[in-house]
Scaffold this motif. Sequence first.
Motif, PDB file in Angstrom:
ATOM      1  N   SER A  21       0.829  -1.198   0.000  1.00  0.00           N
ATOM      2  CA  SER A  21       0.000   0.000   0.000  1.00  0.00           C
ATOM      3  C   SER A  21       0.868   1.254   0.000  1.00  0.00           C
ATOM      4  CB  SER A  21      -0.914   0.015   1.226  1.00  0.00           C
ATOM      5  OG  SER A  21      -1.690   1.201   1.243  1.00  0.00           O
ATOM      6  N   HIS A  22       0.447   2.235  -0.785  1.00  0.00           N
ATOM      7  CA  HIS A  22       1.112   3.541  -0.817  1.00  0.00           C
ATOM      8  C   HIS A  22       0.126   4.660  -0.496  1.00  0.00           C
ATOM      9  CE1 HIS A  22       4.668   1.648  -2.598  1.00  0.00           C
ATOM     10  NE2 HIS A  22       3.845   1.008  -3.406  1.00  0.00           N
ATOM     11  N   TYR A  23      -1.033   4.285   0.061  1.00  0.00           N
ATOM     12  CA  TYR A  23      -2.064   5.286   0.292  1.00  0.00           C
ATOM     13  C   TYR A  23      -1.720   6.166   1.494  1.00  0.00           C
ATOM     14  CZ  TYR A  23      -6.493   7.629   0.565  1.00  0.00           C
ATOM     15  OH  TYR A  23      -7.454   8.597   0.582  1.00  0.00           O
ATOM     16  N   GLU A  24      -1.946   7.464   1.365  1.00  0.00           N
ATOM     17  CA  GLU A  24      -1.757   8.413   2.461  1.00  0.00           C
ATOM     18  C   GLU A  24      -3.128   8.918   2.897  1.00  0.00           C
ATOM     19  OE1 GLU A  24       1.005  11.471   1.489  1.00  0.00           O
ATOM     20  OE2 GLU A  24       2.606  10.072   0.912  1.00  0.00           O
ATOM     21  N   ASP A  81      -5.834   0.129  -2.431  1.00  0.00           N
ATOM     22  CA  ASP A  81      -5.668   1.567  -2.189  1.00  0.00           C
ATOM     23  C   ASP A  81      -6.859   2.358  -2.718  1.00  0.00           C
ATOM     24  OD1 ASP A  81      -3.320   1.113  -0.903  1.00  0.00           O
ATOM     25  OD2 ASP A  81      -2.036   2.153  -2.340  1.00  0.00           O
TER      26      ASP A  81
END
Length: 792
Positions: free
Chosen positions: A282-285, A372
């Motif tokens: 995951s790269h979600y902020e 995401d």
Amino acid sequence: MPPTPTAAPTSAPAPLTTAADTPKAATPATPPTAPTPLTAPAKTPELATQPTPPATPTPPPTPTVSPALDAPDRDRLLHGTHHAPHSVLGAHPVPGGIAFRAFRPFALGVTVVAGQLKAELHNDGDGFFSGLLPLQGVPEYQLLVAYDGAVQEVEDAYRFLPALGDLDLHLIGEGRHEELWQALGARTMTHQGVTGTRFTVWAPDAQGVRLAGTFNFWDGTGAPLRSLGGTGVWELFMPGVGEGELYKFEITRPDGSKTMRADPMARRTEVPPATSSIVHASHYEWNDAEWLAQRAELPAHKAPLSIYELHLASWRPGLTYRQLAEQLPAYVKDLGFTHVEMMPVAEHPYGGSWGYQVTGFYAPTARLGTPDDFKFLVDALHQAGIGVLMDWVPAHFPRDDWALAEFDGRPLYEHEDPLRAAHPDWGTLEFDFGRREVRNFLVANAVYWCEEFHIDGLRVDAVASMLYLDYSREPGQWTPNEHGGRENLDAVAFLQEMNATVYRRVPGVVTIAEESTAWDGVTRATHHIGPGGFGGLGFGLKWNMGWMHDSLDYMAHDPVHRRHHHGEMTFSMVYAYSENYVLPISHDEVVHGKGSLVSKMPGDWWQQRANLRAYLAFMWAHPGKQLLFMGQEFAQGAEWSETNGPDWWLLDPSYSAEADHRGVRDLVRDLNTVYRHTPALWQLDTDPSGFQWITGDAAEDNVFAFLRYDTDGSPLLAVSNLSPVVRHDYRLGTPEDIPAWHETLNTDTARYGGSDITNPDPLKPEPQPWHGRPTSIRVTLPPLATVWLRPA
């Protein structure tokens, strides 16, 4: 001068030396893609002319061993039954140096590259390559693997130490790894300075496990995993494998047969009907810190909670998670619901199951986007001030032969007793809640959705089927528990552990039980022992299935007959405070031939809508939280279909009866608005002091009247007239010290589609005792309507 190495036995490959062992003049140039095999150096004339100092005797030559694998190891690797491939593949110190062994099916050649050293390994056949280098220690090295028309430089997966720590293994063995998704499955990482993906899977009965995927052309022969002790966990770090790669585990069963399985812990999957797992990071902020900070201010049972239940894939068919994020928050916020409840979003192979037959417990369905993308939807709802609940299905799983059923060749996630394993109603398998690793799999899954996806609550499906050993079973089809009872003690322990763990780890969440029996203590704390000898199950809320069935049965009767069924609307108050309740009009009530909510109502179209409006306002005023399934908020006439979704065209201004449906929708919006701003309707939902009947026995009139109170004693008076006649000057007893009442909501107003019979002026109490109270008011009750009155 160092001693000359002894020649290897003729039955084994010759030992290899480094390039530095041979004089420069004798070293041929080596192309990078085709290194020259290095052999044991013979005495060159130049070296032979150098006399050995007479005082120093020549030491005996170091004995060497064959670096080639022995037959048993080769056989186990070829047949996928090797428990410890790292112990024989890779680089290992042996007498005479370092033995290098590689298992590369279909390769034409393999060369070890370590700095300036290049040494081609001997081809031992069947994809095995080996060689012995006279080195003092194992170097960092890579492999040049030559195939027909291509040469690849790769890291050797079998030179790495285990990428899973001892603490992880200990917690897995104990069944107490609360972040199991961090330990099992596919996890991208940098390990020993190399980037790749660690693959781990629990398969204690397997003879062997191999990894197949897009990175090895779905041939797992050369990618066996190692067994990590008695935990049943298998592990392999695959350097160079990253996000987006597809994979499965090839498992050799106890009987020697093989099965290709999706990863039970996969965090992303292919779009069904494809079944592969996908490496995901995951790269979600997140942008919902404000929401998370305030959601724990009030426990759910003391807070306003009105729920809009929906099936994501069919709410507006064709929308992705991110497209839903553009439309759903605005729609739900406009209608005033505090929460959405999503039918199961975990991956499932058959869309017609609506998500209730899960195969990917850790993966949001890929039908609508990536994990995401799903986080983006949750985040958008939170930023709009809307909580997110999701249905969670720990009771059972389907029998698909690529998923959990007999995962490693024997019952693993399901109970080993076939009578305990088979769910009698749905053709599925029930989890073995008594096995600690299975319990851990599910408890960690509940935590996972709350922590990784910021889910605000879990509605647990089919709790009753878990709690009873004889659920849907005839005598002889079940075995009593150790005390001779019908309670599933393992399931009780699991639910208690799940609830306790989730509430401890994730402040502000709520768990909700769909439990259709009178099990004692569903929403009681786990440490409080009830009359039956069990601690509470620890849920925050429970669906009130009794209220739902009774009230819908009452509403289905023609008003002329309702006086004979009056108790169906009042009986819920006998047990209203035995649990913390949600009043559910869910998807289950508008499918399978049951018709939509409005179609359950008797009479012509006007009467059906009037009945529906009166019922909804009665429901919103009744103690308990509210849940309404999509489409019912605008009186959809057809029952729900997952292929079509709600009939949005009914709200199109070009439709002649659009105002009829818009009126019901406007009522739902106003119900939610008044509800949120009136603490009397939610503050004491679970406290008997928050409710008083004015009249619960006016069966001949089809009238119900009751008071709701907030913690300050401020009341709301709800009156329902469920007969199709106007009742003028209907006298109701009222509490003292209220100088006047005003109508705050009336389901019969014209804007909702009613006949517009209202009480426009304040209603002042008269000193005439009525209904056991010192004062009373005279109210005009519209036909088939509910009226809410508040102190003026």
